[in-house]
Design an enzyme around this catalytic site. Structure first.
Site, PDB file in Angstrom:
ATOM      1  N   HIS A 153      19.233  49.450  15.393  1.00 48.15           N
ATOM      2  CA  HIS A 153      19.340  50.802  14.856  1.00 48.15           C
ATOM      3  C   HIS A 153      18.886  50.887  13.399  1.00 48.15           C
ATOM      4  CE1 HIS A 153      20.593  54.917  15.060  1.00 48.15           C
ATOM      5  NE2 HIS A 153      21.495  54.787  14.102  1.00 48.15           N
ATOM      6  N   SER A 161      18.720  58.476  12.535  1.00 44.38           N
ATOM      7  CA  SER A 161      19.952  58.564  13.314  1.00 44.38           C
ATOM      8  C   SER A 161      20.311  60.042  13.532  1.00 44.38           C
ATOM      9  CB  SER A 161      21.071  57.783  12.618  1.00 44.38           C
ATOM     10  OG  SER A 161      22.148  57.548  13.488  1.00 44.38           O
ATOM     11  N   ASP A 207      17.725  48.898  20.272  1.00 39.19           N
ATOM     12  CA  ASP A 207      18.822  49.658  19.638  1.00 39.19           C
ATOM     13  C   ASP A 207      19.991  49.745  20.607  1.00 39.19           C
ATOM     14  OD1 ASP A 207      20.468  51.542  18.368  1.00 39.19           O
ATOM     15  OD2 ASP A 207      18.773  52.676  17.588  1.00 39.19           O
TER      16      ASP A 207
END
Length: 758
Positions: A722, A615, A690
Site C-alpha cells: 500500500h 489511499s 497491496d
C-alpha cells in the site's frame, strides 16, 4: 485506512544561492532533513532519553541511541548491523504488521522497550529477541533470548522484570530472563486460531497492535484469543517481478463475518498446559474488543466492548479473582464512536480519566470508580488529541490539543479538580506542531520533564527536553540547517505556506494550506495541483512543516493547495459526521469550493487545475474526476478504494453501516455510478501486492473504464504494497506522477481525456 503522506521538515536560513529539490534527493542518503530521532522514550528513572535513528549511509536502517541528561551526551547503544550483519528475514506476520504500522520501509531495530528498572532495553531484530544491558561491557552488552527460528512479534518486559514475553507462530511465550528458558503459555494457536495477537482490523483500523497486557504487578497476563475461521478467504494474486504468489488472506469485507474473539487470563509461571481463565465478554458475540487496561493495583482488568454498528461502547471492569463484572460507563452515538487511548486510572482506586465526544468536541472527564462522572476536566469549542500524562502528586493532567489554533497541536495542563476546565495552561510555547513524549509512569513522584518534537512552517523538526512548565532544558536534536546540513544546498528554494479559510455549503469553516511557486509573479497564471487525503481520522493542513512533495511541486512551477474537507479530524463531530451514510459527497463539495476559489484568482490558470491523492485521497481523486471534471483538468489516483464493499468491516461500517443496511449509501459512495462524468485524464497507480486496499479495487475500475471506452493511463508495481515501501519504488512513483502532471498541466498538447474513446 490511514493517510499515506510524503512529509518532512526543512529550515529557512537562506544562503545566497540554492538548488531546487529533485525527487531522487528527497529519498537518497543521507536523509535530506537530517537524521532526526523517532521512537523517543524516557527511561523509567528519568535519566536518559532513548530513540531510534537511521544511519547516515542508509536512513531506513535504524539503530538504538540514547541521550544522557546527566552529562548531556548522545551515544550509540546498539548498531543493528553489528548484531545482525546479514539481511533480515521476517515472517509474513511481521511483514504484515509493519505494513499496517506504516513502517514497512524501515529495517534494523524498529521497536524497543525499557525494563522496569531502567537498566536494560529489549528489542527484536530479524525475528529474534535481544536484551541490551546498559551496565555491561560493550562486547557483552547484547544477548539473545530466543532461538533462531522464534519469529518474534510484540515483545514486552514484565513489570517485575523477571520475564520477557512475546508472540511466536500464533502463541504467547515467556522467557525467564535469568535462566533463559523459553516457555509457551498457549499451545492451541495454529491455522485460524491466534493467541496474544491483534487481529487485522484491530491493527489497521483501531490502532491496536498488541493482543496481550501484563498486570501492573506482573502476576497476570490478559490476552486476546481470536479465531478467524468465519472470516471470508480472499484469494488475491501478489504479482512480483519474478513470480506470482496466490495468497489466501482472511479479509473481513464489510457486511461479512469478523473474527470470534475471547479474552483470557493466565499467569506467567503457570505449569504447562494450564487452561486460561476466560472472561465473559457479554451475550452478543459479534462485537469488537477494542481496548484492555489494568487498574493500578492489578486486582482488576478492564475491557472496552464496541458493538458491531459502533454506536455503543461499554467500559467493563472485571475482578480477576472472582470474575465479577461492573459496567463503569456506556458511550452511545447516533453516528459512530471514535476509539481513543485516554483511559487513565488514578491510584488508590480514586477514579479514572475518560475522553468523550458527547459535547460535540472531544474532551476529558473525571469519573469515580462507581462509574459516575465527577467533573469535566476540559470544555470549549476545541479538540483534545490525547492524554499525555497524569501527575497525581501535583494534581494535574497533561494533554495535547488545539485550543489556541485549529491547525496547531500544543501541550496543555489542567487541574484534576476541574477548576480550570475552560482555561487550561498552555505548556509548549512556540506556535506550530508539537509531539510530546512523557515518561510512561511517574511512580508518584510527579512529572519532571518531557521530550518535545516541534516544527512550524519555517522551522525543521527539533527535539528537545523540556521542564513541566515548557522551559527548554536541553537539545536532543537541534537539527539546525546550515551549510553542512544535507538540506543546505536547497534551503533558499524553500517556500513558506500560506493559510486561509473558505466556507462549506453548510456554513462550516474549511482551512487550507497554500504553496505558491518559486519566484511567484502575480501577473502570471500558474497551473495548480490540489493534493488531498480527504478521509476521516486525518488532518493535513497544519502549521507544522508542509509535505516535501508539495514543496517539490511548488518549486517546479505549481500552485499547491491542501484543503481539509468535512469528514476529517480534529474539528468536532458536526464537521466529521457530514460523511455519515455516504462518502464522496460532502468531501467533493468542499474540494470543489477550493478549486473554484482558486480558478477565480488572477494568478491561476483555471483550465490547468489537477488533483492528486493516495489511499482515501486516491478515492477522492477519482470522485473529483467523476463529479467535477468541468473544473478538474487531470487527476492522479494512487491505491484507491473504488467500491467500499471491497473494504474491511470496522472502517467501512463505521461510516456507512453494512451493505445490507445501507445499499443506497454504498452505491452512491462507490466510484462506478459516477464514471460517465469522468471526462478529464486519469493516471491510475496501484501496488500489485497491496493487502490493505486490495488490487481488485483497481482491476475492477480498469475493466469498467475499458468497457465504457474511456482512455486512462496506468502504472502498476510488482510486489508493491500500500505504501510502495522501497526507495526505488517510491522514486519511480513520484517521478511518474510529476512527468504525467507536467504533460497534462504544463504542455499545450495534452493527452486524450478519459472521456474520449481511444
Amino acid at each position: 485506512m490511514r493517510t499515506m503522506l510524503f512529509t518532512g521538515l526543512m529550515a529557512l536560513s537562506l544562503p545566497a544561492m540554492s538548488e531546487k529539490l529533485t525527487i531522487e534527493r528527497l529519498l537518497d542518503d543521507p536523509a535530506l532533513l537530517g537524521t532526526t530521532p523517532r521512537g523517543l522514550k524516557i527511561s523509567p528513572d528519568g535519566s536518559r532519553v532513548s530513540f531510534l535513528r537511521g544511519k547516515e549511509s542508509d536512513q531506513n536502517t535504524m539503530d538504538l541511541w540514547e541521550y544522557n541528561l546527566a552529562d548531556n551526551t548522545t551515544r550509540l547503544l546498539v548498531d543493528s548491523r553489528a548484531v545482525q550483519p546479514q539481511e533480515e528475514e521476517l515472517s509474513d506476520a511481521e511483514k504484515a504488521t509493519r505494513e499496517r504500522m506504516r513502517i514497512a520501509s524501515l529495517k534494523g531495530i524498529v521497536s524497543y522497550r525499557w525494563s522496569p528498572d531502567g537498566r536494560q532495553l529489549l528489542f527484536p531484530l530479524g525475528g529474534q529477541l535481544y536484551l541490551y544491558d546498559l551496565g555491561a561491557k560493550a562486547d557483552q552488552a547484547v544477548r539473545s533470548l530466543t532461538p533462531k527460528d522464534a519469529e518474534v512479534m510484540d515483545p514486552q518486559v514484565a513489570p517485575s522484570g523477571r520475564y520477557v514475553s512475546y508472540v511466536s507462530k500464533q502463541n504467547l511465550w515467556v522467557v525467564d530472563v535469568k535462566s533463559g528458558e523459553n516457555r509457551a503459555l498457549t499451545t492451541d494457536g495454529k491455522d485460524s486460531v491466534h493467541n496474544g495477537e491483534a487481529e487485522f482490523v484491530a491493527q489497521e483500523e483501531m490502532e491496536r497492535f498488541t493482543g496481550y497486557w501484563w498486570s501492573p504487578t506482573g502476576d497476570w497476563i490478559a490476552f486476546e484469543r481470536y479465531d478467524e475461521i468465519d472470516v471470508p478467504i480472499v484469494q488475491r494474486f501478489e504479482i512480483n517481478a519474478d513470480r506470482t504468489n496466490i495468497t489466501e488472506q482472511r479479509y473481513p469485507t464489510t457486511g461479512k463475518a469478523n473474527v470470534r474473539v475471547k479474552l483470557g487470563l493466565i499467569r506467567p509461571d503457570a505449569p504447562a498446559n494450564t487452561a486460561p481463565t476466560w472472561i465473559d465478554l457479554g451475550p452478543e458475540e459479534d462485537i469488537y474488543l477494542t481496548r484492555v487496561n489494568w487498574t493500578p493495583d492489578g486486582k482488576s482488568v478492564t475491557f472496552q466492548r464496541q458493538s458491531r454498528d459502533q454506536k455503543t461502547l461499554d467500559l467493563v471492569r472485571v475482578d480477576v479473582q472472582t470474575l465479577k463484572q461492573q459496567v463503569l460507563l456506556t458511550e452511545t452515538s447516533k453516528t459512530w464512536i471514535n476509539l481513543h487511548d485516554d483511559l487513565k486510572f488514578l491510584k488508590d482506586d480514586a477514579g479514572f480519566i475518560w475522553a468523550s465526544e458527547r459535547s460535540g468536541q472531544k474532551h476529558l472527564y473525571l469519573y469515580g470508580m462507581d462509574g459516575k462522572e465527577k467533573v469535566p476536566l476540559t470544555r470549549g469549542d476545541w479538540h483534545v488529541d490525547r492524554v499525555l500524562a497524569v501527575d497525581e502528586a501535583q494534581g494535574r493532567v497533561y494533554f495535547a490539543g488545539n485550543k489556541d489554533h485549529p491547525l496547531d497541536k500544543q501541550v496543555y495542563a489542567v487541574k484534576l479538580d476541574g477548576s480550570d476546565a475552560a482555561a487550561p495552561q498552555r505548556i509548549t510555547r512556540e506556535d506550530g506542531w508539537h509531539e510530546a513524549t512523557f515518561a510512561a509512569d511517574d511512580s508518584g513522584k510527579g512529572v519532571k520533564l518531557f521530550v518535545d518534537s516541534w516544527s512550524d512552517p519555517k522551522t525543521p523538526s527539533q527535539v528537545s527536553v523540556r521542564a513541566p512548565d515548557g522551559k527548554h532544558l536541553a537539545w536532543i536534536a537541534e537539527n539546525k540547517v546550515d551549510d553542512k546540513h544535507p538540506y543546505g544546498p536547497y534551503r533558499a528554494a524553500h517556500i513558506t505556506p500560506e493559510f486561509g479559510t473558505l466556507t462549506a455549503k453548510d456554513g462550516q469553516t474549511l482551512w487550507y494550506r497554500l504553496l505558491k511557486p518559486s519566484g511567484f509573479d502575480p501577473s502570471r497564471r500558474y497551473p495548480v495541483v490540489s493534493h488531498f487525503y480527504g478521509g476521516p481520522t486525518a488532518q493535513l493542513a497544519t502549521r507544522g512543516f508542509p509535505d516535501v512533495f508539495d514543496e517539490y511541486l511548488a518549486q517546479h512551477g505549481y500552485v499547491v493547495i491542501t484543503l481539509d474537507n468535512r469528514g476529517m479530524a480534529r474539528r468536532g463531530r458536526a464537521f466529521s459526521d457530514a460523511i455519515y451514510r455516504q462518502t464522496g459527497a460532502a468531501e467533493v463539495e468542499d474540494q470543489r469550493v477550493a478549486i473554484e476559489w482558486l480558478a477565480r484568482q488572477p494568478w491561476v490558470d483555471g483550465k490547468r487545475i489537477g488533483v492528486f491523492g493516495w489511499s482515501y485521497g486516491g478515492y477522492m481523486a477519482l470522485m473529483m474526476l467523476a463529479k467535477a471534471s468541468d473544473v478538474v483538468a487531470a487527476g492522479v489516483s494512487v491505491a484507491p478504494v473504488t467500491d467500499f464493499s471491497l473494504y474491511d468491516t470496522h472502517y467501512t461500517e463505521r461510516y456507512l453501516g453494512t451493505p445490507q443496511q445501507n445499499p443506497e449509501g454504498y452505491t452512491k459512495s462507490s466510484i462506478f455510478p459516477w464514471l460517465d462524468g469522468m471526462t478529464s485524464p486519469l493516471l491510475l497507480i496501484h501496488g500489485m501486492a497491496d493487502d490493505n486496499v486490495l488490487f481488485t479495487n483497481s482491476t475492477q475500475l480498469m475493466a469498467e473504464l475499458q468497457n465504457r471506452g474511456k482512455a486512462f493511463d496506468l502504472m502498476t508495481y510488482p510486489g508493491g504494497k500500500h505504501g510502495m515501501s522501497t526507495p526505488a519504488m517510491k522514486k519511480h512513483v513520484y517521478n511518474t506522477i510529476v512527468r504525467w502532471l507536467d504533460r497534462q498541466l504544463k504542455n499545450d498538447a495534452a493527452a486524450p481525456a478519459a472521456g474520449k474513446k481511444s
